[in-house]
Write a protein that holds these residues in place. Sequence first.
Motif, PDB file in Angstrom:
ATOM      1  N   ILE A 151      44.629   8.446  20.563  1.00 22.04           N
ATOM      2  CA  ILE A 151      44.562   8.242  21.930  1.00 22.04           C
ATOM      3  C   ILE A 151      43.116   8.399  22.422  1.00 22.04           C
ATOM      4  N   LYS A 152      42.366   9.521  22.002  1.00 19.19           N
ATOM      5  CA  LYS A 152      40.934   9.883  22.456  1.00 19.19           C
ATOM      6  C   LYS A 152      40.195   8.909  21.916  1.00 19.19           C
ATOM      7  N   LEU A 153      40.368   8.274  20.710  1.00 15.27           N
ATOM      8  CA  LEU A 153      39.292   7.302  20.213  1.00 15.27           C
ATOM      9  C   LEU A 153      39.572   5.962  20.966  1.00 15.27           C
ATOM     10  N   PHE A 199      30.023   7.493  19.883  1.00 18.00           N
ATOM     11  CA  PHE A 199      31.037   8.092  20.857  1.00 18.00           C
ATOM     12  C   PHE A 199      30.182   8.973  21.679  1.00 18.00           C
ATOM     13  N   TYR A 200      29.049  10.062  21.186  1.00 18.68           N
ATOM     14  CA  TYR A 200      28.593  10.820  22.208  1.00 18.68           C
ATOM     15  C   TYR A 200      27.136  10.258  22.720  1.00 18.68           C
ATOM     16  N   GLY A 240      37.365   2.258  24.784  1.00 13.78           N
ATOM     17  CA  GLY A 240      37.870   1.506  26.102  1.00 13.78           C
ATOM     18  C   GLY A 240      36.860   1.825  27.337  1.00 13.78           C
ATOM     19  N   LEU A 241      36.602   3.200  27.242  1.00  9.50           N
ATOM     20  CA  LEU A 241      35.758   3.319  28.442  1.00  9.50           C
ATOM     21  C   LEU A 241      34.195   2.889  28.317  1.00  9.50           C
ATOM     22  N   ILE A 242      33.721   3.045  27.094  1.00 13.23           N
ATOM     23  CA  ILE A 242      32.292   2.455  26.763  1.00 13.23           C
ATOM     24  C   ILE A 242      32.248   0.781  26.948  1.00 13.23           C
ATOM     25  N   ILE A 243      33.414   0.287  26.432  1.00 14.81           N
ATOM     26  CA  ILE A 243      33.366  -1.171  26.682  1.00 14.81           C
ATOM     27  C   ILE A 243      33.658  -1.652  28.233  1.00 14.81           C
ATOM     28  N   VAL A 244      34.626  -1.004  29.023  1.00 10.84           N
ATOM     29  CA  VAL A 244      34.637  -1.163  30.380  1.00 10.84           C
ATOM     30  C   VAL A 244      33.359  -1.004  31.178  1.00 10.84           C
TER      31      VAL A 244
END
Length: 556
Positions: A199-201, A299-300, A206-210
């Motif tokens: 879920i976290k990944l 991610f970071y 998804g947030l980075i892509i959006v």
Amino acid sequence: MSESIYIDKEFNGNGYSTASLEKGVTSVTVVDEVPDSRYNFDAADLDQVQRRLKQRHVQMIAIAGTLGTGLFLGSGKALSTAGPLGALLAYALVGSVAYASLCSVGEMTAHAPISGTYPHFAARWVDPAYGFAMGWNLFYTSAVSIPVEITAAQIVITFWDAKPGHAAIYTGVLVLCVCAINIFGVRWFGEAEFVFAIIKLSLITGLIIVGLVIDLGGAPNHERLGFRYWKDPGALNTRADLTGNIGLGRFLAMVSVIVQAAFSFQGMELVAVAASETESPRRNISKAVRRVFFRILVFYLLGTLVTGMLVPYNDPDLLHDTGNAAQSPYVIAITRAGIKGLPSVINAAVLTSALSAGNSFLFCSSRILYGLALRGQAPRVFSRCTKDGLPYVAILFAGSFTFLAFMNTKESSAQVFNWLVNLSTVGGFLSWLGINITFIQYYRGKKAQNIDRRETAYYSNLQPYLAMWGVFWCLLFILVNGYAVFFAFNISDFLVAYVNIPIFVSVFLFWKIFKRTKAWKPLEMDFVTGIPSMEETEVPEVPPTTIFGKIAAIVF
């Protein structure tokens, strides 16, 4: 006669009386008596936990174990404090220290995948008193962090239901969930963390892509942002009370984010704590450590970079501390771009992140307490396990700390609870510091005894320089943790920021004086006793034959 470093038992299988590692004794004597069969001299055999965590569990814990509210929500606070460039530099610096610490603990764990993990390594290769202090520091830090994460999860729920009277109900449900997952056994813990990690990944990816889509003008409003906010209001922010000295104000703003960013990374070493309950721990933990660098980078750092492209650091919504998804820069950008429905999805994922963190801290604190008890540094009752290898007494005791979360539902107790939160923060820095100090000693010991480090399942060519880098910055983090108190000094804030240091030193001196321990010299260090061999821990790796199996092998 070769020196022996060992657990507190009277005889070994060869007729020698064994010395206690915790007491720092190295001499052994030959005895004529036949050893009592009640005493088991092999520390690995005394370890009653069972290896039930599989490769996919360990890999996902390593990938997403530290992804939580500190990144999803804390990135907004970091942006508003130091600006996009300041936040990026702070996360990069702290990420390098976290990576150095994980490389250090990863190599030591690959050599000795046993219960007690790095507090035991410190007792074994630095000084028994140092290991004792590290163990209790880690237990305390992890145990107090459980109610902190439960409270964070409860606050996240206010995104949907902000009625004050419901806080205690939600807290109770969350406490029950966290405790139940750990009580049901390590396999349940592994499966829960596997699901939480997915879920976290999915969320951060998804947030980075959006975020990139919005930045490049792909949202419904078709407004292209680019690096607009790096120019206006700028790449670096300044402390509000130091606008007259921009250089100092920008530097101290970034220092504030460095301390905050460190909290987002802490917990990455959980994968080492789980080593004694992992199938083929040397192979699986080695894989996890090797892949961490790229995960930090993606991610970071990429996540922080995208955050700074979406919202200006002086955005009024960013400065509004809600504790839920409403303060996330991603939610602010998504809402303004005209995309509907995603904020609730993000909030639900952040809720699982907080629940996952509480779950992990309970696992960590119970296993550290079990490891201390196993070697006589905590009451023996905490070493009791079920027939399936579950340290139930340690879990129940660590689980009792979850009830501290109810303090935050009452306004009269909220200040005390906040003090507990702040008191636990320096503990994470002390753990990283101890890991790197221990590795430097481990490195010296192997070199003095002509033991080739390359024979272990994992080693880094950058050592011991990575460990030295970690020691330097961890000491600095500890010193600057409470720097803000000196701008408006009061004794309570000063104690909250720095009291962990005298507590750690006092615990160290207590065990040092009480047990009369001594620091290990390189030639005295034991790299053999009680450590299972490769044949005992590793099972043959079966190559995947299907396309899905090959993909899973790459991912996990």
